[in-house]
Design a protein around this motif. Structure first.
Motif, PDB file in Angstrom:
ATOM      1  N   ARG A  20       0.852  -1.395  -0.057  1.00  0.00           N
ATOM      2  CA  ARG A  20       0.009  -0.002   0.060  1.00  0.00           C
ATOM      3  C   ARG A  20       0.896   1.455   0.127  1.00  0.00           C
ATOM      4  O   ARG A  20       0.711   2.207  -0.387  1.00  0.00           O
ATOM      5  N   ALA A  21       1.846   1.138   0.774  1.00  0.00           N
ATOM      6  CA  ALA A  21       2.934   2.375   0.872  1.00  0.00           C
ATOM      7  C   ALA A  21       3.774   2.459  -0.497  1.00  0.00           C
ATOM      8  O   ALA A  21       4.351   3.357  -0.788  1.00  0.00           O
ATOM      9  N   HIS A  22       4.281   1.259  -1.035  1.00  0.00           N
ATOM     10  CA  HIS A  22       5.206   1.227  -2.063  1.00  0.00           C
ATOM     11  C   HIS A  22       4.650   1.345  -3.413  1.00  0.00           C
ATOM     12  O   HIS A  22       5.295   1.880  -4.464  1.00  0.00           O
ATOM     13  N   ALA A  23       3.155   1.083  -3.572  1.00  0.00           N
ATOM     14  CA  ALA A  23       2.616   0.988  -4.914  1.00  0.00           C
ATOM     15  C   ALA A  23       3.183   2.397  -5.728  1.00  0.00           C
ATOM     16  O   ALA A  23       3.311   2.340  -6.692  1.00  0.00           O
ATOM     17  N   GLU A  24       2.647   3.526  -4.933  1.00  0.00           N
ATOM     18  CA  GLU A  24       2.947   4.897  -5.811  1.00  0.00           C
ATOM     19  C   GLU A  24       4.466   4.904  -6.625  1.00  0.00           C
ATOM     20  O   GLU A  24       4.495   5.425  -7.473  1.00  0.00           O
ATOM     21  N   GLY A  25       5.270   4.439  -5.556  1.00  0.00           N
ATOM     22  CA  GLY A  25       6.764   4.780  -6.355  1.00  0.00           C
ATOM     23  C   GLY A  25       7.492   3.767  -6.762  1.00  0.00           C
ATOM     24  O   GLY A  25       8.552   3.469  -7.009  1.00  0.00           O
ATOM     25  N   TYR A  26       6.649   2.412  -6.910  1.00  0.00           N
ATOM     26  CA  TYR A  26       7.324   0.986  -7.140  1.00  0.00           C
ATOM     27  C   TYR A  26       7.914   1.365  -8.569  1.00  0.00           C
ATOM     28  O   TYR A  26       9.010   0.876  -8.656  1.00  0.00           O
ATOM     29  N   CYS A  57       2.479  -9.938 -10.427  1.00  0.00           N
ATOM     30  CA  CYS A  57       2.806  -9.077 -11.467  1.00  0.00           C
ATOM     31  C   CYS A  57       3.232  -7.479 -10.784  1.00  0.00           C
ATOM     32  O   CYS A  57       3.651  -6.794 -11.699  1.00  0.00           O
ATOM     33  N   GLY A  58       2.691  -7.137  -9.662  1.00  0.00           N
ATOM     34  CA  GLY A  58       2.762  -5.870  -9.208  1.00  0.00           C
ATOM     35  C   GLY A  58       2.109  -4.940  -9.996  1.00  0.00           C
ATOM     36  O   GLY A  58       0.988  -5.109 -10.514  1.00  0.00           O
ATOM     37  N   THR A  59       2.732  -3.763 -10.622  1.00  0.00           N
ATOM     38  CA  THR A  59       1.946  -2.954 -11.303  1.00  0.00           C
ATOM     39  C   THR A  59       2.133  -3.003 -12.903  1.00  0.00           C
ATOM     40  O   THR A  59       1.572  -2.211 -13.535  1.00  0.00           O
ATOM     41  N   GLY A  60       2.424  -4.389 -13.122  1.00  0.00           N
ATOM     42  CA  GLY A  60       2.315  -4.861 -14.651  1.00  0.00           C
ATOM     43  C   GLY A  60       3.660  -4.314 -15.409  1.00  0.00           C
ATOM     44  O   GLY A  60       3.596  -4.187 -16.557  1.00  0.00           O
ATOM     45  N   LEU A  61       4.661  -3.829 -14.827  1.00  0.00           N
ATOM     46  CA  LEU A  61       5.908  -3.404 -15.447  1.00  0.00           C
ATOM     47  C   LEU A  61       6.423  -4.386 -16.471  1.00  0.00           C
ATOM     48  O   LEU A  61       7.143  -3.768 -17.487  1.00  0.00           O
ATOM     49  N   SER A  62       6.117  -5.641 -16.281  1.00  0.00           N
ATOM     50  CA  SER A  62       6.641  -6.648 -17.458  1.00  0.00           C
ATOM     51  C   SER A  62       5.689  -6.484 -18.652  1.00  0.00           C
ATOM     52  O   SER A  62       6.119  -7.197 -19.463  1.00  0.00           O
ATOM     53  N   GLU A  73      -1.774 -12.693 -30.859  1.00  0.00           N
ATOM     54  CA  GLU A  73      -2.457 -14.139 -30.643  1.00  0.00           C
ATOM     55  C   GLU A  73      -1.888 -14.612 -29.323  1.00  0.00           C
ATOM     56  O   GLU A  73      -2.590 -15.746 -29.288  1.00  0.00           O
ATOM     57  N   GLY A  74      -1.124 -14.235 -28.641  1.00  0.00           N
ATOM     58  CA  GLY A  74      -0.672 -14.733 -27.339  1.00  0.00           C
ATOM     59  C   GLY A  74      -1.716 -14.261 -26.365  1.00  0.00           C
ATOM     60  O   GLY A  74      -2.338 -13.102 -26.818  1.00  0.00           O
ATOM     61  N   ARG A  75      -1.287 -14.497 -25.060  1.00  0.00           N
ATOM     62  CA  ARG A  75      -2.090 -14.109 -24.003  1.00  0.00           C
ATOM     63  C   ARG A  75      -1.243 -13.947 -22.707  1.00  0.00           C
ATOM     64  O   ARG A  75      -0.273 -14.802 -22.451  1.00  0.00           O
ATOM     65  N   VAL A  76      -1.371 -12.928 -21.881  1.00  0.00           N
ATOM     66  CA  VAL A  76      -0.548 -12.713 -20.717  1.00  0.00           C
ATOM     67  C   VAL A  76      -1.772 -12.610 -19.556  1.00  0.00           C
ATOM     68  O   VAL A  76      -2.649 -11.877 -19.775  1.00  0.00           O
ATOM     69  N   THR A  77      -1.225 -13.355 -18.466  1.00  0.00           N
ATOM     70  CA  THR A  77      -2.025 -13.453 -17.258  1.00  0.00           C
ATOM     71  C   THR A  77      -1.222 -13.033 -16.191  1.00  0.00           C
ATOM     72  O   THR A  77      -0.097 -13.496 -15.968  1.00  0.00           O
ATOM     73  N   GLY A  78      -1.501 -11.828 -15.547  1.00  0.00           N
ATOM     74  CA  GLY A  78      -0.914 -11.387 -14.286  1.00  0.00           C
ATOM     75  C   GLY A  78      -1.680 -11.845 -13.094  1.00  0.00           C
ATOM     76  O   GLY A  78      -2.928 -11.734 -13.027  1.00  0.00           O
ATOM     77  N   VAL A  79      -0.953 -12.301 -11.929  1.00  0.00           N
ATOM     78  CA  VAL A  79      -1.661 -12.674 -10.774  1.00  0.00           C
ATOM     79  C   VAL A  79      -1.062 -11.575  -9.610  1.00  0.00           C
ATOM     80  O   VAL A  79       0.278 -11.664  -9.485  1.00  0.00           O
ATOM     81  N   GLU A  80      -1.836 -10.930  -8.874  1.00  0.00           N
ATOM     82  CA  GLU A  80      -1.111  -9.878  -8.024  1.00  0.00           C
ATOM     83  C   GLU A  80      -2.162  -9.870  -6.624  1.00  0.00           C
ATOM     84  O   GLU A  80      -3.420  -9.762  -6.774  1.00  0.00           O
ATOM     85  N   LEU A  81      -1.451  -9.806  -5.551  1.00  0.00           N
ATOM     86  CA  LEU A  81      -2.178  -9.856  -4.194  1.00  0.00           C
ATOM     87  C   LEU A  81      -2.568  -8.656  -3.830  1.00  0.00           C
ATOM     88  O   LEU A  81      -3.752  -8.530  -3.226  1.00  0.00           O
ATOM     89  N   SER A  82      -1.832  -7.631  -3.779  1.00  0.00           N
ATOM     90  CA  SER A  82      -1.807  -6.243  -3.406  1.00  0.00           C
ATOM     91  C   SER A  82      -2.930  -5.321  -4.294  1.00  0.00           C
ATOM     92  O   SER A  82      -2.686  -5.208  -5.280  1.00  0.00           O
ATOM     93  N   PRO A  83      -4.202  -4.894  -3.374  1.00  0.00           N
ATOM     94  CA  PRO A  83      -5.080  -4.162  -4.481  1.00  0.00           C
ATOM     95  C   PRO A  83      -4.313  -2.879  -4.967  1.00  0.00           C
ATOM     96  O   PRO A  83      -4.671  -2.466  -6.239  1.00  0.00           O
ATOM     97  N   ASP A  84      -3.461  -2.387  -4.197  1.00  0.00           N
ATOM     98  CA  ASP A  84      -2.842  -1.070  -4.795  1.00  0.00           C
ATOM     99  C   ASP A  84      -2.045  -1.281  -5.974  1.00  0.00           C
ATOM    100  O   ASP A  84      -2.007  -0.522  -6.799  1.00  0.00           O
TER     101      ASP A  84
END
Ligand SMILES: C[S@@+](CC[C@H](N)C(=O)[O-])C[C@H]1O[C@@H](n2cnc3c(N)ncnc32)[C@H](O)[C@@H]1O
Length: 215
Positions: A20-26, A57-62, A73-84
């Motif tokens: 929650r604290a890191h999300a903004e500056g991640y 996946c965090g903020t989806g930087l990858s 034609e491919g697909r990317v699925t991100g899984v992330e715990l933190s709502p922020d």
């Protein structure tokens, strides 16, 4: 809760609180490991049409790198715990207009995944790698023979041990347990028996890759 507090095992509540604290500056803080991210994704040897799972996946930087490699034609699925962190990943998907990128906001231990995946990325996901329950859940949706790549921080070799207080200090805010920090890939080898591990970040990091082989 003290964000520097470390647990014996990964702790989801603590991870949600600290991100929650890191999300903004991640994204800015992750710039220094961008080269390692590229190297890790390159190790996946992605091709057009692949389905790739971006674990924690965090903020989806990858995402931009993964989308470029798998194509429309491919697909990317991100899984992330933190709502922020997940909110930022969702915003990234919306602003890029990707229709083949999906975000699942859940703990890796409980995520409902639509596999099978051809490739799995663990980029700086120490907490997930230290959770046998998360790995069991994730690999249940991975195709046999899938490429797997992981990277992150690790402790320095024993002869440099005095400097490990710095490694712990720099990484402490981003992980909830120091367990396994000497060999963060220790549980991954159960699923990826041919895992090849290389040192990165002057010994304070690693990149590992191999193939999923069901037990
Ligand atoms: C250091 S960040 C890395 C984010 C991303 N992989 C990247 O490379 O930018 C670690 C991420 O792991 C997430 N995380 C921690 N425990 C998790 C779990 N059990 N399931 C899913 N995500 C988790 C955190 O919320 C955080 O976003």
């Amino acid at each position: 809760m003290n964000s520097a507090l470390q647990h014996q095992e990964p702790n989801a509540a603590s991870a949600i609180e600290r991100y929650r604290a890191h999300a903004e500056g991640y994204d800015a803080s992750a710039a220094r490991t961008m080269r390692l991210r590229r190297r890790t994704i390159a190790a996946l040897k992605l091709g057009r049409g692949d389905a790739v799972l971006d674990v924690a996946c965090g903020t989806g930087l990858s995402f931009p790198l993964l989308v470029a490699a798998v194509g429309r034609e491919g697909r990317v699925t991100g899984v992330e715990l933190s709502p922020d962190m997940a909110r930022r990943a969702r915003d990234r998907i919306a602003s890029a207009g990707w229709s083949n990128v999906m975000l699942i906001e859940a703990a890796a231990e409980d995520a409902a995944l639509a596999g099978p995946f051809d490739a799995v990325l663990f980029n700086f996901t120490h907490d997930v790698l230290q959770s046998p329950a998360a790995l069991a859940r994730l690999f249940a949706s991975v195709a046999p023979g899938a490429r797997v790549a992981a990277s992150g921080s690790k402790l320095l070799p024993r002869w440099l041990a005095p400097a490990n207080f710095l490694v712990r200090r720099m990484n402490g805010p981003y992980l909830t347990t120091f367990a396994g920090l000497r060999q963060p890939w220790r549980y991954l080898t159960e699923y990826v028996p041919d895992l090849a591990v290389r040192t990165a970040l002057w010994g304070a990091g690693y990149v590992a890759f191999g193939h999923y082989t069901p037990r």
